[in-house]
Write a protein that holds these residues in place. Sequence first.
Motif, PDB file in Angstrom:
ATOM      1  N   ILE A 119      -1.154   7.378   8.794  1.00 28.70           N
ATOM      2  CA  ILE A 119      -2.122   7.187   9.873  1.00 28.70           C
ATOM      3  C   ILE A 119      -3.435   7.899   9.524  1.00 28.70           C
ATOM      4  N   ILE A 120      -3.330   9.105   9.015  1.00 34.63           N
ATOM      5  CA  ILE A 120      -4.538   9.836   8.604  1.00 34.63           C
ATOM      6  C   ILE A 120      -5.254   9.078   7.495  1.00 34.63           C
ATOM      7  N   GLU A 121      -4.497   8.552   6.553  1.00 35.98           N
ATOM      8  CA  GLU A 121      -5.088   7.763   5.461  1.00 35.98           C
ATOM      9  C   GLU A 121      -5.868   6.566   6.022  1.00 35.98           C
ATOM     10  N   TRP A 122      -5.291   5.875   7.002  1.00 39.42           N
ATOM     11  CA  TRP A 122      -5.949   4.716   7.605  1.00 39.42           C
ATOM     12  C   TRP A 122      -7.258   5.134   8.277  1.00 39.42           C
ATOM     13  N   MET A 150       0.856  -1.177   0.000  1.00 40.46           N
ATOM     14  CA  MET A 150       0.000   0.000   0.000  1.00 40.46           C
ATOM     15  C   MET A 150       0.893   1.229   0.000  1.00 40.46           C
ATOM     16  N   LEU A 151       0.668   2.120  -0.913  1.00 38.18           N
ATOM     17  CA  LEU A 151       1.406   3.371  -0.973  1.00 38.18           C
ATOM     18  C   LEU A 151       0.556   4.479  -0.377  1.00 38.18           C
ATOM     19  N   PHE A 152       1.184   5.344   0.384  1.00 37.08           N
ATOM     20  CA  PHE A 152       0.471   6.429   1.036  1.00 37.08           C
ATOM     21  C   PHE A 152       0.800   7.740   0.367  1.00 37.08           C
ATOM     22  N   LYS A 153      -0.220   8.509  -0.002  1.00 36.51           N
ATOM     23  CA  LYS A 153      -0.023   9.820  -0.611  1.00 36.51           C
ATOM     24  C   LYS A 153      -0.031  10.916   0.447  1.00 36.51           C
ATOM     25  N   THR A 154      -0.583  10.609   1.613  1.00 32.66           N
ATOM     26  CA  THR A 154      -0.620  11.552   2.725  1.00 32.66           C
ATOM     27  C   THR A 154      -0.041  10.837   3.935  1.00 32.66           C
ATOM     28  N   ASN A 155      -0.206  11.443   5.086  1.00 31.13           N
ATOM     29  CA  ASN A 155       0.220  10.790   6.319  1.00 31.13           C
ATOM     30  C   ASN A 155      -0.468   9.432   6.404  1.00 31.13           C
ATOM     31  N   ALA A 173      -0.702  -1.709  10.932  1.00 27.78           N
ATOM     32  CA  ALA A 173       0.704  -2.024  11.219  1.00 27.78           C
ATOM     33  C   ALA A 173       1.610  -1.440  10.136  1.00 27.78           C
ATOM     34  N   LEU A 174       1.206  -1.552   8.872  1.00 25.02           N
ATOM     35  CA  LEU A 174       1.977  -0.997   7.774  1.00 25.02           C
ATOM     36  C   LEU A 174       2.043   0.532   7.872  1.00 25.02           C
ATOM     37  N   ALA A 175       0.927   1.153   8.203  1.00 27.43           N
ATOM     38  CA  ALA A 175       0.892   2.608   8.351  1.00 27.43           C
ATOM     39  C   ALA A 175       1.815   3.059   9.481  1.00 27.43           C
ATOM     40  N   LEU A 176       1.810   2.342  10.590  1.00 28.43           N
ATOM     41  CA  LEU A 176       2.693   2.683  11.708  1.00 28.43           C
ATOM     42  C   LEU A 176       4.155   2.506  11.324  1.00 28.43           C
ATOM     43  N   PRO A 181      -7.695  -4.597   8.035  1.00 28.99           N
ATOM     44  CA  PRO A 181      -7.384  -3.310   8.663  1.00 28.99           C
ATOM     45  C   PRO A 181      -6.258  -3.360   9.684  1.00 28.99           C
ATOM     46  N   TRP A 182      -6.112  -4.460  10.400  1.00 28.20           N
ATOM     47  CA  TRP A 182      -5.033  -4.544  11.388  1.00 28.20           C
ATOM     48  C   TRP A 182      -3.675  -4.558  10.694  1.00 28.20           C
TER      49      TRP A 182
END
Length: 77
Positions: free
Chosen positions: A8-11, A1-6, A59-62, A54-55
């Motif tokens: 944690i906020i994305e999650w 998963m690639l994040f374009k924003t923060n 974990a990936l976002a963190l 989601p879990w």
Amino acid sequence: MLFKTNPIIEWTRHWALEADMVRCVRCHGIQLATDADREFVHLRGCTSGGAPAPWAALALALDHSREQARRTEHNGA
């Protein structure tokens, strides 16, 4: 998963963490931490674009957030 924003906020656009469970912010379906290895089951009709796990996504976002913080620290910014 690639994040374009923060990450944690994305999650949190899709999920809410409440004690030992995650909740879909659209359908309000829940999953306990003890079921983290199972695919999330949304309530009927939910159109959430959230990850099926989601879990794992949390974990990936963190991990991604920690890595960004380390890079920022290392670069002196």
